[in-house]
Design a protein around this motif. Structure first.
Motif, PDB file in Angstrom:
ATOM      1  N   ARG A 191      43.247  26.795 -12.850  1.00 15.15           N
ATOM      2  CA  ARG A 191      43.152  25.849 -11.738  1.00 15.15           C
ATOM      3  C   ARG A 191      42.647  26.597 -10.524  1.00 15.15           C
ATOM      4  O   ARG A 191      43.115  27.701 -10.231  1.00 15.15           O
ATOM      5  N   VAL A 192      41.718  25.997  -9.795  1.00  8.23           N
ATOM      6  CA  VAL A 192      41.090  26.682  -8.670  1.00  8.23           C
ATOM      7  C   VAL A 192      41.132  25.786  -7.434  1.00  8.23           C
ATOM      8  O   VAL A 192      40.896  24.572  -7.528  1.00  8.23           O
ATOM      9  N   VAL A 193      41.442  26.380  -6.282  1.00  8.97           N
ATOM     10  CA  VAL A 193      41.434  25.689  -4.995  1.00  8.97           C
ATOM     11  C   VAL A 193      40.327  26.310  -4.144  1.00  8.97           C
ATOM     12  O   VAL A 193      40.318  27.521  -3.905  1.00  8.97           O
ATOM     13  N   VAL A 194      39.377  25.480  -3.706  1.00 12.00           N
ATOM     14  CA  VAL A 194      38.256  25.945  -2.893  1.00 12.00           C
ATOM     15  C   VAL A 194      38.336  25.304  -1.518  1.00 12.00           C
ATOM     16  O   VAL A 194      38.478  24.079  -1.403  1.00 12.00           O
ATOM     17  N   LEU A 195      38.261  26.118  -0.472  1.00 10.76           N
ATOM     18  CA  LEU A 195      38.234  25.626   0.904  1.00 10.76           C
ATOM     19  C   LEU A 195      36.827  25.791   1.458  1.00 10.76           C
ATOM     20  O   LEU A 195      36.270  26.899   1.427  1.00 10.76           O
ATOM     21  N   VAL A 196      36.258  24.692   1.959  1.00  9.69           N
ATOM     22  CA  VAL A 196      34.899  24.736   2.516  1.00  9.69           C
ATOM     23  C   VAL A 196      34.973  24.286   3.971  1.00  9.69           C
ATOM     24  O   VAL A 196      34.949  23.088   4.267  1.00  9.69           O
ATOM     25  N   PRO A 197      35.108  25.213   4.902  1.00 11.25           N
ATOM     26  CA  PRO A 197      35.157  24.851   6.325  1.00 11.25           C
ATOM     27  C   PRO A 197      33.778  24.457   6.839  1.00 11.25           C
ATOM     28  O   PRO A 197      32.781  24.517   6.113  1.00 11.25           O
ATOM     29  N   GLY A 198      33.729  24.083   8.122  1.00 10.18           N
ATOM     30  CA  GLY A 198      32.491  23.579   8.684  1.00 10.18           C
ATOM     31  C   GLY A 198      31.483  24.636   9.055  1.00 10.18           C
ATOM     32  O   GLY A 198      30.290  24.352   9.155  1.00 10.18           O
ATOM     33  N   SER A 199      31.928  25.889   9.269  1.00 10.28           N
ATOM     34  CA  SER A 199      31.019  26.926   9.746  1.00 10.28           C
ATOM     35  C   SER A 199      31.592  28.301   9.441  1.00 10.28           C
ATOM     36  O   SER A 199      32.748  28.446   9.020  1.00 10.28           O
ATOM     37  N   LEU A 200      30.765  29.330   9.677  1.00  9.43           N
ATOM     38  CA  LEU A 200      31.225  30.714   9.549  1.00  9.43           C
ATOM     39  C   LEU A 200      32.415  30.962  10.469  1.00  9.43           C
ATOM     40  O   LEU A 200      33.394  31.615  10.087  1.00  9.43           O
ATOM     41  N   GLN A 201      32.337  30.449  11.710  1.00  9.38           N
ATOM     42  CA  GLN A 201      33.430  30.658  12.659  1.00  9.38           C
ATOM     43  C   GLN A 201      34.728  30.037  12.150  1.00  9.38           C
ATOM     44  O   GLN A 201      35.809  30.624  12.279  1.00  9.38           O
TER      45      GLN A 201
END
Length: 396
Positions: A191-201
């Protein structure tokens, strides 16, 4: 009559003393009582989060953060008051948040928070603000409403990202998990959890580091070494700026590489050198891709062709995220070529067994030496010479 007035006065005085002993001087709660009251407030706040009851949540204070959690699948959410400072009708609470993602976290993840509180006219406390504690990074829902996309083998939580982009990550995870499972050969949660924020910052904020630390780094995996049932699921945190510049193969290799870290976490310890952990993850990432040694290790190829054959496997310090992008690339490529050599000469199963044998040690000293002797039947000196010959033959 005078005597009766004195008796009444004594009764009033006794009652006043009794009230003071119960609620504290001036009618204010004692510190212990205030902590208990705030803990009860936060228990109600946590119950409202789990019930998705915004009205009940608002009764406890600020609604900040509630909307961001709407799509996040939660199995648990609780607060623990660690310290309460304040006087009168205002206080600051140091709080530990524990939460668990339903279907992914075998144990709660934790985050330290700082809460500002005030007392209302009816005497009840309310939360005025809820922010990351100093030294702690924000949670994804602190950065905005989270969009959740599930796949067969993972969940992608994104902020400020279109649904199509997040579905693309979920599809990559669904290809990565079987690929890692086939290579690793040992049980893992799959099982994998991926976080994709809006930007590098935003990515850097989640990791609690300056943005420059991750510029050019497509993704990292966070988690507790040793893993096990007492640890929450690892999080793969994506740098959308760098990741977006990769081609289709590069994106797949990166997600497979990071998924390998998730799979191997329980067998990764302080004894595991970075050339092995990063090299093995790259080996799984490129496995089956058809890429040649020179194609997948361009920086190392150039160095070898120029007569700069490395004298030893890279040290941990060489994997630091610095401005020396070429040096960092050579370190990763060196680790990958060493693992590829093991797979080709000793076999893929022995490569996995070697990784687990090294990680079974608690300390670095002697771990690689013993694992090389028992699994590969060689010594570090002989291994290094074989690896240098491998590079000279394949890349020279």
């Amino acid at each position: 009559m005078a005597g009766r007035r004195r008796v009444r006065g004594s009764g009033v005085l006794a009652l006043c003393l009794l009230l003071v002993s119960l609620v504290g001087c001036g009618g204010r709660s004692s510190p212990d009582t205030a902590t208990t009251e705030v803990q009860r407030l936060l228990d109600r706040r946590a119950a409202a989060v789990l019930a998705r009851d915004e009205t009940a949540f608002a009764r406890t204070g600020t609604r900040s953060g509630f909307a961001g959690l709407r799509e996040v699948p939660l199995a648990a959410w609780s607060y623990e008051v660690i310290r309460l400072d304040g006087a009168g009708d205002a206080a600051t609470a140091d709080v530990r948040l524990r939460y668990r993602l339903a279907g992914y976290d075998p144990a709660p993840a934790t985050a330290d928070r700082t809460l500002r509180l005030s007392r209302e006219r009816d005497g009840h406390w309310r939360v005025d603000s809820d922010r990351p504690a100093p030294g702690s990074g924000p949670l994804p829902w602190d950065q905005g409403p989270v969009r959740a996309v599930r796949g067969a083998h993972g969940i992608v939580l994104g902020v400020g990202q279109p649904a199509g982009t997040l579905r693309g990550f979920a599809e990559l995870v669904d290809r990565a998990v079987p690929a890692v499972d086939d290579a690793w050969g040992a049980p893992w949660p799959r099982r994998v959890v991926v976080l994709v924020p809006g930007s590098l910052q935003d990515m850097a904020a989640l990791l609690g580091s300056p943005a420059d630390s991750y510029r050019g780094i497509a993704a990292v995996t966070t988690g507790r070494t040793g893993g096990g049932a007492s640890a929450p699921a690892d999080r793969i945190v994506v740098n959308p700026d760098a990741y977006g510049q990769l081609g289709s193969l590069g994106k797949e290799v990166v997600l497979t590489h990071e998924t390998t870290h998730v799979a191997t976490r329980a067998h990764t310890s302080p004894a595991t050198p970075l050339w092995l952990s990063e090299g093995y993850a790259d080996w799984v990432g490129y496995r089956g891709s058809g890429r040649t040694l020179a194609q997948a290790a361009p920086e190392l190829s150039r160095a070898v062709a120029a007569g700069q054959l490395p004298g030893a496997l890279p040290r941990d310090e060489e994997f630091g995220f610095t401005e020396d992008a070429e040096g960092l690339a050579r370190a990763y490529e060196a680790g990958w070529t060493a693992c590829r050599m093991i797979a080709e000469h000793w076999g893929e199963q022995e490569l996995g067994a070697f990784y687990r044998a090294v990680g079974a040690h608690e300390r670095r000293a002697g771990a690689v030496e013993e694992a090389m002797a028992t699994v590969l039947g060689t010594t570090p000196q002989a291994f290094t010479e074989r690896w240098r010959d491998y590079l000279r033959t394949r890349l020279g």
